[in-house]
Design an enzyme around this catalytic site. Sequence first.
Site, PDB file in Angstrom:
ATOM      1  N   LYS A   1       0.834  -0.945  -0.029  1.00  0.00           N
ATOM      2  CA  LYS A   1       0.533  -0.321   0.086  1.00  0.00           C
ATOM      3  C   LYS A   1       1.510   1.504   0.086  1.00  0.00           C
ATOM      4  CE  LYS A   1      -4.208  -1.856   2.122  1.00  0.00           C
ATOM      5  NZ  LYS A   1      -5.292  -1.786   3.008  1.00  0.00           N
TER       6      LYS A   1
ATOM      7  N   ASP B   1     -11.151   2.358   2.649  1.00  0.00           N
ATOM      8  CA  ASP B   1     -11.083   2.190   3.729  1.00  0.00           C
ATOM      9  C   ASP B   1     -12.108   2.765   4.962  1.00  0.00           C
ATOM     10  OD1 ASP B   1      -9.858  -0.778   3.259  1.00  0.00           O
ATOM     11  OD2 ASP B   1      -7.881  -0.517   4.432  1.00  0.00           O
TER      12      ASP B   1
END
Length: 279
Positions: free
Chosen positions: A66, A103
């Site tokens: 990420k 998220d």
Amino acid sequence: MTRRVAITGCPVAHSRSPVIHRHWLALHGIDGTYDRVEVKPEDAPAFYRDIAAHGLSGCNVTVPNKEAAAAACDELDDAARVMGAVNTISLDADGRVLGSNTDGLGFLGNLDQEVPGWDGEVRHAVVLGAGGAARAVIWALLSRGVKKVSVVNRTKSKAEDLCARFGADSIACDWDDLGEILGETDLLVNTTSLGMAGQPALDLSLSRLPETAIVNDIVYVPLETPLLADARARGLRAVDGLGMLLHQAVPGFERWFGVRPRVTDELRAALLADLGAAS
Ligand code: NAP
């Protein structure tokens, strides 16, 4: 032309994202695919710089890539910039690589669906944990105007580092003070891995929480964690973590395939069946 999208990371075999996106592709009759592509950390910078060279129109990114993906993007949205991590990549008309982190939006989408209007009543939220998921949750809460976010973590220095990133509305607190803090908590969110299958339960008494409090556990295996069971036993509103996983997928699908999909009971059941089969 078939649009190809994939979940990328190392490993990727465990990812449930294909179940979600394939469900929506079939539902909307879209000419697209969603697969798993393993990208080793050493290959990540070059891979994310040029996903089109790998035949992809977009991708999701999971651990451990990420941060590398964020560094490879031409442009980041606010959440990805603040978190320093990207989980969703798309290409613009000029082929520029756009990185976002959904998220936090997934966390908000879940609460919005399960407790409509929650943000009108939550002034003080307590976040347990200071890892990657906590980062997304704190960003989300502050972006919705929650006045104060207390962050409580086993390793306090990590909570302090996170709070330094987010500013004065987030405060790192001692685990030992939790009992007292809970007395003034409108929303409690567990982002630690405690309560997850194979991990010890979160050992925390909820007796001090106000009767109006909301408890959200973002762990989703098992769906009903001991924390949520305790909250329900006390008559508190309890929200599980599966919806966060489902809702975080919505913005990516919309960007890649041009349709905003819905998180339905049918999708939830499909994912639960898949998780059952995987465990
Ligand atoms: P992470 O970065 O590894 O962070 C783990 C956190 O748990 C840290 O704060 C760690 O504290 C704490 N922790 C671990 N073991 C502990 C223990 N024995 N006692 C007290 N604290 C402990 O993991 P993550 O990516 O943030 O994920 C955390 C959880 O959220 C996982 O269960 C994951 O499945 C879930 N999650 C759910 C979603 C969703 O969509 N629903 C999304 C992301 C993550 P220290 O800092 O002290 O080590």
